[in-house]
Design a protein around this motif. Structure first.
Motif: not given
Length: 118
Positions: A93-113
């Motif tokens: 779900p975090v990956t899907v939400i990041c893609e929906l929000l346009g979160v850059p790939f390099d920032d996804r670990d921060d988003f997961q945390a």
């Protein structure tokens, strides 16, 4: 324990004010989530979320969600043991939400945390 605490948010909040509520960080995280909020905060958040998760938008995401799912499953397939939560249920779900929000790939670990209780 979690079901008892979360099942009645109002009762939990009353116990929290008296200082008798559970201190488990998982319970606290669940209750601070959008689903644990009351109007008008919940109403405002729901309006924002509804715009991103229309039936049409979710249907358009289906092929990408299937790709992400396959990738996560493939990453687990050559291992003897996996942690289904950390290897699949959390990142999907975090990956899907990041893609929906346009979160850059390099920032996804921060988003997961940020989704984890502190």
């Amino acid at each position: 324990m979690i079901r008892a605490e979360v099942g009645n948010v109002d009762a939990y909040r009353a116990r929290r004010k008296r200082g008798t509520a559970a201190t488990d960080p998982n319970i606290i995280a669940l209750l601070s989530h959008m689903l644990g909020t009351d109007p008008p905060v919940h109403t405002r958040l729901r309006k924002l979320v509804n715009k991103a998760f229309t039936s049409r938008r979710v249907a358009l995401l289906r092929p990408r969600i299937e790709q992400i799912t396959e990738s996560l499953l493939d990453a687990m397939s050559d291992r003897d043991e996996v942690d289904l939560m950390s290897d699949f249920a959390e990142p999907l779900p975090v990956t899907v939400i990041c893609e929906l929000l346009g979160v850059p790939f390099d920032d996804r670990d921060d988003f997961q945390a940020w989704t984890k209780p502190r």
